[in-house]
Design an enzyme around this catalytic site. Structure first.
Site, PDB file in Angstrom:
ATOM      1  N   SER A 141      -2.766  -7.526   3.784  1.00  0.00           N
ATOM      2  CA  SER A 141      -2.172  -6.835   5.155  1.00  0.00           C
ATOM      3  C   SER A 141      -3.314  -6.999   6.032  1.00  0.00           C
ATOM      4  O   SER A 141      -4.431  -6.774   5.753  1.00  0.00           O
ATOM      5  CB  SER A 141      -1.961  -5.230   5.010  1.00  0.00           C
ATOM      6  OG  SER A 141      -1.521  -4.610   6.033  1.00  0.00           O
ATOM      7  N   TYR A 154      -3.722   3.314   1.500  1.00  0.00           N
ATOM      8  CA  TYR A 154      -3.095   1.893   1.611  1.00  0.00           C
ATOM      9  C   TYR A 154      -4.142   0.835   2.383  1.00  0.00           C
ATOM     10  O   TYR A 154      -4.206  -0.190   1.743  1.00  0.00           O
ATOM     11  CB  TYR A 154      -1.804   1.981   2.657  1.00  0.00           C
ATOM     12  CG  TYR A 154      -1.227   0.635   3.039  1.00  0.00           C
ATOM     13  CD1 TYR A 154      -0.301  -0.120   1.793  1.00  0.00           C
ATOM     14  CD2 TYR A 154      -1.388  -0.202   4.119  1.00  0.00           C
ATOM     15  CE1 TYR A 154       0.186  -1.230   2.036  1.00  0.00           C
ATOM     16  CE2 TYR A 154      -0.647  -1.534   4.205  1.00  0.00           C
ATOM     17  CZ  TYR A 154       0.016  -1.979   3.264  1.00  0.00           C
ATOM     18  OH  TYR A 154       0.596  -3.203   3.389  1.00  0.00           O
ATOM     19  N   ALA A 156      -7.326   1.114   1.783  1.00  0.00           N
ATOM     20  CA  ALA A 156      -8.270   1.052   1.238  1.00  0.00           C
ATOM     21  C   ALA A 156      -7.800   0.177  -0.071  1.00  0.00           C
ATOM     22  O   ALA A 156      -8.585  -0.812  -0.266  1.00  0.00           O
ATOM     23  CB  ALA A 156      -8.679   2.219   0.142  1.00  0.00           C
ATOM     24  N   LYS A 158      -5.756  -2.370   0.300  1.00  0.00           N
ATOM     25  CA  LYS A 158      -5.694  -3.743   0.672  1.00  0.00           C
ATOM     26  C   LYS A 158      -7.120  -4.437   1.257  1.00  0.00           C
ATOM     27  O   LYS A 158      -7.481  -5.577   0.835  1.00  0.00           O
ATOM     28  CB  LYS A 158      -4.731  -3.936   2.013  1.00  0.00           C
ATOM     29  CG  LYS A 158      -3.183  -3.622   1.843  1.00  0.00           C
ATOM     30  CD  LYS A 158      -2.822  -4.641   0.674  1.00  0.00           C
ATOM     31  CE  LYS A 158      -1.180  -4.405   0.361  1.00  0.00           C
ATOM     32  NZ  LYS A 158      -0.755  -5.451  -0.398  1.00  0.00           N
TER      33      LYS A 158
END
Length: 242
Positions: A141, A154, A156, A158
């Protein structure tokens, strides 16, 4: 046009949104595809019908990448059905929006486990099936390198995926395996985007619109093909220049 005839592919999280576009693009390019999702409802059933119309040796399975045993079962299915795997696309993931001071440890562990730990389990399980020249593609992402409020867990996961990919690319380069990340920006999916959010993104993105799932699939097709034979350890941002 990219030709993947004869390629054997595994895609996680392939029944909706970006994952579905990836599966259909790979199958449309001639690859045989095994994909999975946590459920076996209408999304999985309709994908199976679409794949049947395309032709080829395709399978839609029920598997939760947050469960290591499910990943090992997915690898065994690939071994039994295909004998090898030329391309692995790890797309499955989860997201939630929670202020950090309210973020429970259970939710932190759920998101990190599904988005990051699963990449470790999947690669380790697939390694015996990967021939020289195989390509592993992790779907990351754009937020990994910029951060976003209420998504510390989230982000962290990615960001960790980028580090994991870089290290794995170096470790397995001697086996001629290529491991890369495709990092989408804001993308149109089945979920409705609130008008205010859409307008904000359209102002932020130089191209003036959200991306399409098929545009993420295009980057995956490139990395799955021999056109990317010297691309390794990279993060390809598909974000409209945000």
């Amino acid at each position: 046009m990219i030709d993947l005839n004869g390629k054997k592919v595994v895609v996680t999280g392939g029944t909706r949104g970006i994952g579905r576009a990836i599966v259909l693009s790979l199958a449309g390019a001639g690859a045989d595809v095994i994909t999975c999702a946590r459920g076996d409802g209408e999304a999985a059933q309709s994908l199976a019908r679409e794949l049947k119309e395309l032709g080829g040796d395709h399978h839609v399975l029920k598997a939760d990448v947050g469960e290591p045993e499910d990943i090992r079962r997915l690898a065994e299915e690939a071994r039994t059905r295909f004998g090898r795997v030329d391309v692995v696309v790890h797309n499955a993931g989860v997201i939630s929006h929670i202020p950090f001071e309210e973020l429970p440890l259970e939710e932190w562990n759920r998101v990190l486990g599904t988005n990051l730990t699963s990449a470790y389990t999947l690669l380790q399980s697939m390694l015996p099936l990967l021939p020289e020249g195989a390509s592993v593609i992790n779907i990351g992402s754009r937020v990994a390198t910029i951060g976003i409020p209420m998504r510390a867990h989230y982000t962290a996961s990615k960001a960790g995926l980028i580090g994991f990919t870089r290290s794995a690319a170096k470790e397995f380069g001697s086996r001629r395996l290529r491991i890369n990340v495709v990092a989408p920006g804001p993308i149109e999916t089945e979920a409705d985007v609130p008008a205010a959010v859409r307008e904000r993104y359209e102002r932020m993105i130089p191209l003036g619109r959200l991306g399409r799932s098929e545009e993420i699939a295009g980057a995956v097709l490139f990395l799955a093909s021999d056109l990317s034979s010297f691309v390794n350890g990279e993060t390809i941002h598909v974000d409209g220049g945000i």
